[in-house]
Design a protein around this motif. Structure first.
Motif, PDB file in Angstrom:
ATOM      1  N   ALA A 155       0.859  -1.199   0.000  1.00  0.00           N
ATOM      2  CA  ALA A 155       0.000   0.000   0.000  1.00  0.00           C
ATOM      3  C   ALA A 155       0.891   1.244   0.000  1.00  0.00           C
ATOM      4  O   ALA A 155       0.566   2.256  -0.629  1.00  0.00           O
ATOM      5  CB  ALA A 155      -0.922  -0.007   1.213  1.00  0.00           C
ATOM      6  N   VAL A 156       2.038   1.151   0.705  1.00  0.00           N
ATOM      7  CA  VAL A 156       2.996   2.265   0.709  1.00  0.00           C
ATOM      8  C   VAL A 156       3.599   2.439  -0.691  1.00  0.00           C
ATOM      9  O   VAL A 156       3.777   3.561  -1.156  1.00  0.00           O
ATOM     10  CB  VAL A 156       4.112   2.038   1.769  1.00  0.00           C
ATOM     11  CG1 VAL A 156       5.123   3.176   1.744  1.00  0.00           C
ATOM     12  CG2 VAL A 156       3.513   1.881   3.149  1.00  0.00           C
ATOM     13  N   PHE A 157       3.874   1.306  -1.353  1.00  0.00           N
ATOM     14  CA  PHE A 157       4.373   1.399  -2.738  1.00  0.00           C
ATOM     15  C   PHE A 157       3.331   2.122  -3.610  1.00  0.00           C
ATOM     16  O   PHE A 157       3.677   2.951  -4.456  1.00  0.00           O
ATOM     17  CB  PHE A 157       4.628   0.014  -3.347  1.00  0.00           C
ATOM     18  CG  PHE A 157       5.691  -0.803  -2.665  1.00  0.00           C
ATOM     19  CD1 PHE A 157       6.519  -0.251  -1.692  1.00  0.00           C
ATOM     20  CD2 PHE A 157       5.872  -2.141  -2.998  1.00  0.00           C
ATOM     21  CE1 PHE A 157       7.496  -1.014  -1.074  1.00  0.00           C
ATOM     22  CE2 PHE A 157       6.849  -2.907  -2.396  1.00  0.00           C
ATOM     23  CZ  PHE A 157       7.656  -2.351  -1.419  1.00  0.00           C
ATOM     24  N   GLY A 158       2.064   1.780  -3.387  1.00  0.00           N
ATOM     25  CA  GLY A 158       0.974   2.408  -4.148  1.00  0.00           C
ATOM     26  C   GLY A 158       0.952   3.912  -3.916  1.00  0.00           C
ATOM     27  O   GLY A 158       0.791   4.696  -4.857  1.00  0.00           O
ATOM     28  N   LEU A 159       1.121   4.299  -2.652  1.00  0.00           N
ATOM     29  CA  LEU A 159       1.148   5.727  -2.317  1.00  0.00           C
ATOM     30  C   LEU A 159       2.285   6.419  -3.070  1.00  0.00           C
ATOM     31  O   LEU A 159       2.097   7.494  -3.671  1.00  0.00           O
ATOM     32  CB  LEU A 159       1.322   5.901  -0.801  1.00  0.00           C
ATOM     33  CG  LEU A 159       1.569   7.323  -0.308  1.00  0.00           C
ATOM     34  CD1 LEU A 159       0.335   8.183  -0.488  1.00  0.00           C
ATOM     35  CD2 LEU A 159       1.978   7.324   1.168  1.00  0.00           C
ATOM     36  N   ILE A 160       3.448   5.787  -3.049  1.00  0.00           N
ATOM     37  CA  ILE A 160       4.623   6.385  -3.719  1.00  0.00           C
ATOM     38  C   ILE A 160       4.375   6.505  -5.220  1.00  0.00           C
ATOM     39  O   ILE A 160       4.575   7.572  -5.813  1.00  0.00           O
ATOM     40  CB  ILE A 160       5.888   5.530  -3.441  1.00  0.00           C
ATOM     41  CG1 ILE A 160       6.286   5.657  -1.978  1.00  0.00           C
ATOM     42  CG2 ILE A 160       7.035   5.941  -4.361  1.00  0.00           C
ATOM     43  CD1 ILE A 160       7.341   4.647  -1.533  1.00  0.00           C
ATOM     44  N   ILE A 161       3.902   5.421  -5.837  1.00  0.00           N
ATOM     45  CA  ILE A 161       3.703   5.422  -7.298  1.00  0.00           C
ATOM     46  C   ILE A 161       2.678   6.491  -7.699  1.00  0.00           C
ATOM     47  O   ILE A 161       2.916   7.309  -8.590  1.00  0.00           O
ATOM     48  CB  ILE A 161       3.243   4.027  -7.789  1.00  0.00           C
ATOM     49  CG1 ILE A 161       4.345   2.991  -7.543  1.00  0.00           C
ATOM     50  CG2 ILE A 161       2.854   4.062  -9.268  1.00  0.00           C
ATOM     51  CD1 ILE A 161       3.868   1.545  -7.612  1.00  0.00           C
ATOM     52  N   GLY A 162       1.535   6.487  -7.003  1.00  0.00           N
ATOM     53  CA  GLY A 162       0.468   7.445  -7.332  1.00  0.00           C
ATOM     54  C   GLY A 162       0.912   8.876  -7.111  1.00  0.00           C
ATOM     55  O   GLY A 162       0.702   9.751  -7.969  1.00  0.00           O
ATOM     56  N   LEU A 163       1.524   9.116  -5.966  1.00  0.00           N
ATOM     57  CA  LEU A 163       1.932  10.479  -5.611  1.00  0.00           C
ATOM     58  C   LEU A 163       2.965  11.032  -6.589  1.00  0.00           C
ATOM     59  O   LEU A 163       2.822  12.148  -7.105  1.00  0.00           O
ATOM     60  CB  LEU A 163       2.492  10.480  -4.183  1.00  0.00           C
ATOM     61  CG  LEU A 163       2.759  11.836  -3.539  1.00  0.00           C
ATOM     62  CD1 LEU A 163       1.465  12.617  -3.382  1.00  0.00           C
ATOM     63  CD2 LEU A 163       3.427  11.683  -2.189  1.00  0.00           C
ATOM     64  N   ILE A 164       3.992  10.233  -6.866  1.00  0.00           N
ATOM     65  CA  ILE A 164       5.069  10.710  -7.750  1.00  0.00           C
ATOM     66  C   ILE A 164       4.532  10.934  -9.166  1.00  0.00           C
ATOM     67  O   ILE A 164       4.817  11.953  -9.797  1.00  0.00           O
ATOM     68  CB  ILE A 164       6.250   9.703  -7.780  1.00  0.00           C
ATOM     69  CG1 ILE A 164       6.908   9.604  -6.396  1.00  0.00           C
ATOM     70  CG2 ILE A 164       7.271  10.063  -8.854  1.00  0.00           C
ATOM     71  CD1 ILE A 164       7.595  10.856  -5.918  1.00  0.00           C
ATOM     72  N   ALA A 165       3.729   9.984  -9.654  1.00  0.00           N
ATOM     73  CA  ALA A 165       3.217  10.114 -11.029  1.00  0.00           C
ATOM     74  C   ALA A 165       2.296  11.326 -11.156  1.00  0.00           C
ATOM     75  O   ALA A 165       2.399  12.083 -12.128  1.00  0.00           O
ATOM     76  CB  ALA A 165       2.486   8.841 -11.443  1.00  0.00           C
ATOM     77  N   CYS A 166       1.411  11.534 -10.174  1.00  0.00           N
ATOM     78  CA  CYS A 166       0.502  12.695 -10.234  1.00  0.00           C
ATOM     79  C   CYS A 166       1.292  13.993 -10.114  1.00  0.00           C
ATOM     80  O   CYS A 166       1.029  14.954 -10.841  1.00  0.00           O
ATOM     81  CB  CYS A 166      -0.541  12.626  -9.115  1.00  0.00           C
ATOM     82  SG  CYS A 166      -1.748  11.332  -9.357  1.00  0.00           S
ATOM     83  N   PHE A 167       2.267  14.003  -9.214  1.00  0.00           N
ATOM     84  CA  PHE A 167       3.076  15.206  -9.008  1.00  0.00           C
ATOM     85  C   PHE A 167       3.844  15.561 -10.279  1.00  0.00           C
ATOM     86  O   PHE A 167       3.814  16.704 -10.745  1.00  0.00           O
ATOM     87  CB  PHE A 167       4.030  14.966  -7.830  1.00  0.00           C
ATOM     88  CG  PHE A 167       4.987  16.098  -7.564  1.00  0.00           C
ATOM     89  CD1 PHE A 167       4.516  17.359  -7.228  1.00  0.00           C
ATOM     90  CD2 PHE A 167       6.358  15.908  -7.634  1.00  0.00           C
ATOM     91  CE1 PHE A 167       5.392  18.410  -6.982  1.00  0.00           C
ATOM     92  CE2 PHE A 167       7.242  16.947  -7.383  1.00  0.00           C
ATOM     93  CZ  PHE A 167       6.756  18.198  -7.059  1.00  0.00           C
TER      94      PHE A 167
END
Lengths: 283, 262
Positions: free
Chosen positions: A228-240
């Motif tokens: 779930a933390v990996f998901g947070l990182i992937i989503g956050l970085i890609a959106c940013f």
């Protein structure tokens, strides 16, 4: 000291004849610039995260978009994740078999495969596969919307783009990564058994019983939910990366590449930290 | 020359009796890095009035519109919508103000993954949740009929021309029945016939909806047709503001040159 001598000594004009160039100021300034850029990037990421977090917890909630994104992240990544998990299971089975046979520990093969897949290979492979597929997709999509003013149009329509575009995608990644990891684990274990049974027939039940002997939920759940933390990182970085893009098609390409590279790198770093954390908290 | 905004500011009329201009910007400054784009702009537009902002390319006309709708933040100065200061306003509060505003982007900025009808329905789906699906569909059809696009509901933005995209963008801007309409180069890149059609459309919409409109353009003919007042920008400042006749009578060299070249 003449003007020419002064500007030359300060690195503002070429060195005078017979004088050695002093590279220090340019090295120092580029290092300062790099450090400044690094802190600026993190500062902007922090502000972006705060805006997304605030938008995510205040109504109106974008349920329909969230479900659409969960489908996009989850079901569309499933074939690739399942294939990657299966390949890892098969390779592990072949490699571990020859090693364990050499040391006379062939009976440990099911445990070796299952533990390797569930504890580490399944989660990290899922994280990296989703970083590639979803990270690039989100980064490119949002970047393209940004350079064609579609994100501005959303904002001008009185819709919060952090809520509609970023929060939904990040939440979808957080929710879907553990489920995708379970799929990768299942395919890895199944393929591990299939490869094993082709070499030396063994029933699936026997393989599972023997592999999971002595395992507790503490062994299995934390590695799955750390994704779930990996998901947070992937989503956050890609959106940013997508939402701060500038500069046409080149900017879109750069955003997609940066999303994948940074998300993959941070997933690997986060994995190291989380493994240590899990070992401490769930000994 | 004293502008309508100067007079209103001096008398303080709109603050006290609640008849604040629909849009009022005061002493607006905006720079990008070292380049000064707007250097102390003051303008106002009242309900039912149309102001055309003219000027050479790169003089900050589009930036002015983006500041008015809050897509950019000014370095200093004030932007008031119906008397309410929007500079520094939180995004969600700003959303409430934006519901009263419609914005037509220079390149239409249609959502490329949605059909024409879905583009127009987008803000209705988010802000008019009380509307049933059929009511929403009827409203979308009505809006698209107003801009002459009722036959292209299911087309994708990539399948229609630039002029048609601007029409759809206009229908989208009108979806929430705005009180203020901001148009960024509505006729740029269009042939004279399409430009004329867009001008007629804007005039018709203004007559019917009595909106306050700000039109950014470098098309003098279009500005003359649709605007009550014109403001000419140069080097980040308003050089002159008034009717077309007042611009023609001006003895400012830049104004005369601009009129001659246009």
């Amino acid at each position: 000291m003449s003007n020419r001598e002064f500007t030359s000594a300060a690195g503002l004009s070429p060195p005078l004849p017979g004088q050695r160039a002093v590279p220090m100021p340019s090295v120092l300034s580029s290092a300062t610039g790099l450090a400044g850029g690094f802190f600026e990037w993190f500062g902007n990421l922090g502000i972006f995260s705060w805006q997304v977090a605030r938008a995510a917890v205040t109504p109106p909630f974008e349920w329909r978009e969230l479900i659409r994104q969960m489908d996009d992240v989850g079901s569309k990544s499933l074939p690739l994740v399942a294939l990657a998990g299966a390949a890892i299971g098969a390779v592990l089975s072949m490699e571990a078999r020859s090693s364990l046979t050499r040391f006379g520990a062939k009976a440990m093969l099911p445990s070796a495969i299952i533990y390797s897949v569930v504890l580490e290979m399944g989660p990290i492979i899922t994280g990296l596969v989703v970083s590639g597929r979803v990270g690039a997709g989100i980064g490119a999509e949002l970047a393209s919307m940004k350079v064609t003013e579609q994100i501005d149009a959303i904002e001008a329509s009185a819709i919060n783009p952090y809520r509609l575009l970023a929060a939904t995608r990040i939440l979808a990644c957080i929710l879907m990564l553990p489920l995708l990891t379970l799929a990768a684990d299942a395919c890895g274990v199944l393929m591990g058994w299939l490869t094993q049974t082709l070499a030396e027939p063994q029933s699936l039940r026997q393989f599972i019983d023997s592999g999971f002997r002595g395992a507790t939920f503490n062994d299995l759940l934390p590695p799955t939910f750390k994704t779930a933390v990996f998901g947070l990182i992937i989503g956050l970085i890609a959106c940013f990366q997508g939402m701060r893009t500038r500069g046409g098609a080149e900017g879109v390409g750069r955003a997609a590449t940066n999303s994948v590279v940074l998300a993959s790198l941070l997933v690997i770093l986060a994995d190291v930290v989380l493994v240590k954390f899990i070992l401490v908290v769930f000994p | 020359m004293a502008t309508a905004y100067d007079i209103a500011m001096k008398t303080g009329d709109f603050e006290e009796d609640g008849s604040a201009p629909a849009v009022a910007v005061e002493n607006l400054h905006k720079s990008f890095e070292s380049r000064v784009v707007l250097d102390g702009i003051s303008l106002s537009v009242s309900r039912g009035e149309t102001l055309a902002v003219l000027g050479r390319s790169g003089t900050g006309k589009s930036v002015l519109l983006r500041l008015i709708i809050g897509l950019e933040k000014p370095d200093s100065g004030s932007v008031r919508i119906h008397g309410q200061e929007i500079v520094g306003m939180a995004l969600d509060r700003m959303g409430e103000i934006r519901k009263k505003m419609g914005f037509l982007f220079q390149h239409a900025a249609l959502y490329d993954s949605l059909t024409v009808a879905e583009n127009v329905a987008f803000s209705l789906e988010h802000h008019r949740r009380d509307m049933s699906k059929s009511e929403r569909g009827d409203r979308v059809k009505h809006l698209l009929a107003e801009v002459g696009m009722e036959g292209d509901l299911d087309k994708m933005p990539s399948d229609i021309s630039g002029g048609m995209q601007k029409r759809v963008g206009l229908a989208r801007a009108l979806a929430l029945e705005p009180e203020i309409l901001l148009l960024d180069e509505p006729t740029a890149g269009l042939d004279p016939i399409s430009s004329g059609e867009i001008d007629d459309l804007v005039l018709k919409l203004q007559r019917e909806h009595q909106m306050a409109s700000i039109v950014v353009t470098h098309d003098l003919h279009s500005a003359k047709t649709i605007a009550d007042r014109l403001a000419l920008l140069n080097e980040g400042k308003v050089i002159i503001e008034g009717s077309f006749a007042e611009l023609q009578q001006s003895d400012i060299e830049f104004v005369q040159e601009f009129l001659k070249q246009s």
